[in-house]
Design a protein around this motif. Structure first.
Motif, PDB file in Angstrom:
ATOM      1  N   VAL A  73      -2.217  60.137  30.181  1.00 20.42           N
ATOM      2  CA  VAL A  73      -1.671  59.547  28.691  1.00 20.42           C
ATOM      3  C   VAL A  73      -1.720  60.904  27.730  1.00 20.42           C
ATOM      4  N   THR A  74      -2.450  61.665  27.874  1.00 13.95           N
ATOM      5  CA  THR A  74      -2.585  63.051  26.728  1.00 13.95           C
ATOM      6  C   THR A  74      -1.150  63.690  27.087  1.00 13.95           C
ATOM      7  N   ALA A  75      -0.843  63.804  28.450  1.00 14.02           N
ATOM      8  CA  ALA A  75       0.295  64.591  28.507  1.00 14.02           C
ATOM      9  C   ALA A  75       1.653  63.872  28.213  1.00 14.02           C
ATOM     10  N   ILE A  76       1.491  62.572  28.296  1.00 13.97           N
ATOM     11  CA  ILE A  76       2.871  61.768  27.831  1.00 13.97           C
ATOM     12  C   ILE A  76       3.140  61.770  26.584  1.00 13.97           C
ATOM     13  N   ILE A  77       1.877  61.503  25.956  1.00  9.25           N
ATOM     14  CA  ILE A  77       2.081  61.380  24.315  1.00  9.25           C
ATOM     15  C   ILE A  77       2.330  62.875  23.692  1.00  9.25           C
ATOM     16  N   SER A  78       1.822  63.881  24.292  1.00 12.41           N
ATOM     17  CA  SER A  78       2.170  65.354  24.037  1.00 12.41           C
ATOM     18  C   SER A  78       3.659  65.567  24.010  1.00 12.41           C
ATOM     19  N   LEU A  79       4.044  65.553  25.087  1.00 16.67           N
ATOM     20  CA  LEU A  79       5.700  65.340  25.287  1.00 16.67           C
ATOM     21  C   LEU A  79       6.391  64.679  24.331  1.00 16.67           C
ATOM     22  N   SER A  80       5.936  63.348  24.119  1.00 14.27           N
ATOM     23  CA  SER A  80       6.620  62.752  23.140  1.00 14.27           C
ATOM     24  C   SER A  80       6.692  63.137  21.945  1.00 14.27           C
ATOM     25  N   ALA A  92      16.456  64.282  11.712  1.00 17.25           N
ATOM     26  CA  ALA A  92      16.896  63.444  12.506  1.00 17.25           C
ATOM     27  C   ALA A  92      16.630  62.261  12.720  1.00 17.25           C
ATOM     28  N   LEU A  93      15.175  61.806  12.596  1.00 16.87           N
ATOM     29  CA  LEU A  93      14.442  60.682  12.839  1.00 16.87           C
ATOM     30  C   LEU A  93      14.320  60.156  11.432  1.00 16.87           C
ATOM     31  N   GLU A  94      15.154  59.086  11.392  1.00 16.60           N
ATOM     32  CA  GLU A  94      14.865  58.269  10.002  1.00 16.60           C
ATOM     33  C   GLU A  94      13.679  57.704   9.732  1.00 16.60           C
ATOM     34  N   ILE A  95      13.005  57.923   8.827  1.00 20.79           N
ATOM     35  CA  ILE A  95      11.491  57.260   8.756  1.00 20.79           C
ATOM     36  C   ILE A  95      11.505  56.679   7.086  1.00 20.79           C
ATOM     37  N   ASP A  96      12.226  55.617   7.052  1.00 25.22           N
ATOM     38  CA  ASP A  96      12.017  54.926   5.592  1.00 25.22           C
ATOM     39  C   ASP A  96      10.878  54.236   5.600  1.00 25.22           C
ATOM     40  N   ASP A  97      10.655  53.219   6.859  1.00 27.98           N
ATOM     41  CA  ASP A  97       9.789  52.165   6.657  1.00 27.98           C
ATOM     42  C   ASP A  97       8.905  52.441   8.220  1.00 27.98           C
ATOM     43  N   ILE A  98       7.749  52.899   8.147  1.00 25.13           N
ATOM     44  CA  ILE A  98       6.920  53.092   9.233  1.00 25.13           C
ATOM     45  C   ILE A  98       6.892  52.106  10.060  1.00 25.13           C
ATOM     46  N   ASP A  99       6.520  50.924   9.673  1.00 26.97           N
ATOM     47  CA  ASP A  99       6.533  49.794  10.418  1.00 26.97           C
ATOM     48  C   ASP A  99       7.634  49.363  11.217  1.00 26.97           C
ATOM     49  N   ASP A 100       8.859  49.868  10.777  1.00 25.69           N
ATOM     50  CA  ASP A 100      10.058  49.545  11.521  1.00 25.69           C
ATOM     51  C   ASP A 100      10.773  50.529  11.972  1.00 25.69           C
ATOM     52  N   ILE A 101      10.127  51.496  12.551  1.00 28.28           N
ATOM     53  CA  ILE A 101      10.637  52.819  13.028  1.00 28.28           C
ATOM     54  C   ILE A 101      10.798  52.797  14.530  1.00 28.28           C
ATOM     55  N   THR A 102      11.936  53.063  15.065  1.00 29.21           N
ATOM     56  CA  THR A 102      12.482  52.960  16.281  1.00 29.21           C
ATOM     57  C   THR A 102      12.186  54.387  17.100  1.00 29.21           C
ATOM     58  N   LEU A 103      10.925  54.651  17.968  1.00 30.64           N
ATOM     59  CA  LEU A 103      10.691  55.740  18.540  1.00 30.64           C
ATOM     60  C   LEU A 103      11.626  55.967  19.993  1.00 30.64           C
ATOM     61  N   PRO A 104      11.726  57.281  20.378  1.00 31.69           N
ATOM     62  CA  PRO A 104      12.394  57.481  21.874  1.00 31.69           C
ATOM     63  C   PRO A 104      11.497  56.777  22.728  1.00 31.69           C
ATOM     64  N   ARG A 105      12.241  56.613  23.861  1.00 29.53           N
ATOM     65  CA  ARG A 105      11.429  55.955  24.901  1.00 29.53           C
ATOM     66  C   ARG A 105      10.394  57.259  25.582  1.00 29.53           C
ATOM     67  N   LEU A 106       9.460  56.762  26.268  1.00 30.52           N
ATOM     68  CA  LEU A 106       8.375  57.885  26.875  1.00 30.52           C
ATOM     69  C   LEU A 106       8.825  58.451  28.142  1.00 30.52           C
ATOM     70  N   PRO A 107       8.209  59.771  28.105  1.00 31.19           N
ATOM     71  CA  PRO A 107       8.884  60.279  29.675  1.00 31.19           C
ATOM     72  C   PRO A 107       8.258  59.607  30.732  1.00 31.19           C
ATOM     73  N   GLY A 159       1.169  67.820  35.554  1.00 31.22           N
ATOM     74  CA  GLY A 159       2.234  66.811  35.822  1.00 31.22           C
ATOM     75  C   GLY A 159       3.595  67.225  35.641  1.00 31.22           C
ATOM     76  N   HIS A 160       4.702  66.398  36.156  1.00 27.91           N
ATOM     77  CA  HIS A 160       6.044  66.736  36.070  1.00 27.91           C
ATOM     78  C   HIS A 160       6.573  65.397  35.646  1.00 27.91           C
ATOM     79  N   PHE A 161       7.404  65.512  34.543  1.00 31.97           N
ATOM     80  CA  PHE A 161       8.091  64.277  34.017  1.00 31.97           C
ATOM     81  C   PHE A 161       9.427  64.275  34.018  1.00 31.97           C
TER      82      PHE A 161
END
Length: 168
Positions: A73-80, A92-107, A159-161
């Motif tokens: 989990v530490t590796a995946i969150i650090s990569l993300s 490049a990441l629009e952050i108008d509303d933190i509760d409605d943010i779309t984050l990239p998929r995880l590795p 790990g490799h991702f």
């Protein structure tokens, strides 16, 4: 007209909110109780001790699966976080509303090898990941886990991702 920099507390709130959204999006992280402490773009993972994490009650020692999951989990969150950090700071990441943010998929994990160096004691654990290679498609990460003394690791992992495809 020159654009003034945002107040530091606004920047910190945005960064902390994005990190919280990233971590809260993974139910298993909540189950383990793992949190992340942020200093700039560097993260330290913290897994607070819980009785449910004990694998061998005779010692007692942390379960190897909980240790491995914590390091992964530490590796995946650090990569993300590294990907999100770049996008967040560049705008490049629009952050108008933190509760409605779309984050990239995880590795996605390709492989993950854990070295158990000593028994995990019944106390809080900490981990930090070092990204050794981060390309557009593939990343390699080394993670170190410790408890009372940063120089005395109880586990480490490599790990490799596969990295998620980013929208252009």
């Amino acid at each position: 007209m020159i654009k003034r920099p945002e107040p530091v507390q606004i920047v910190k709130q945005r960064r902390d909110g994005v990190l919280r959204a990233l971590v809260d999006g993974v139910p298993y992280i909540r189950f383990l109780g793992v949190t992340f402490e942020r200093r700039g773009d560097e993260l330290t993972a913290i897994m607070p001790f819980k009785e449910e994490l004990i694998g061998n009650p005779m010692l007692p020692a942390l379960h190897g699966g909980a240790t491995a999951a914590f390091l992964e989990v530490t590796a995946i969150i650090s990569l993300s976080w590294g990907m999100i950090w770049e996008d967040m700071e560049s705008g490049a990441l629009e952050i108008d509303d933190i509760d409605d943010i779309t984050l990239p998929r995880l590795p996605k994990t390709i492989d993950f090898t854990v070295d158990y160096l000593r028994s995990g004691l019944p106390r809080d654990a900490y981990a930090r990941a070092r990204i050794t290679r981060a390309g557009r498609r593939y990343a390699s990460v080394h993670v170190e886990g410790w408890q009372d003394n940063r120089a005395r690791l109880f586990a480490q992992a490599t790990g490799h991702f596969v990295m998620p495809q980013r929208e252009s």
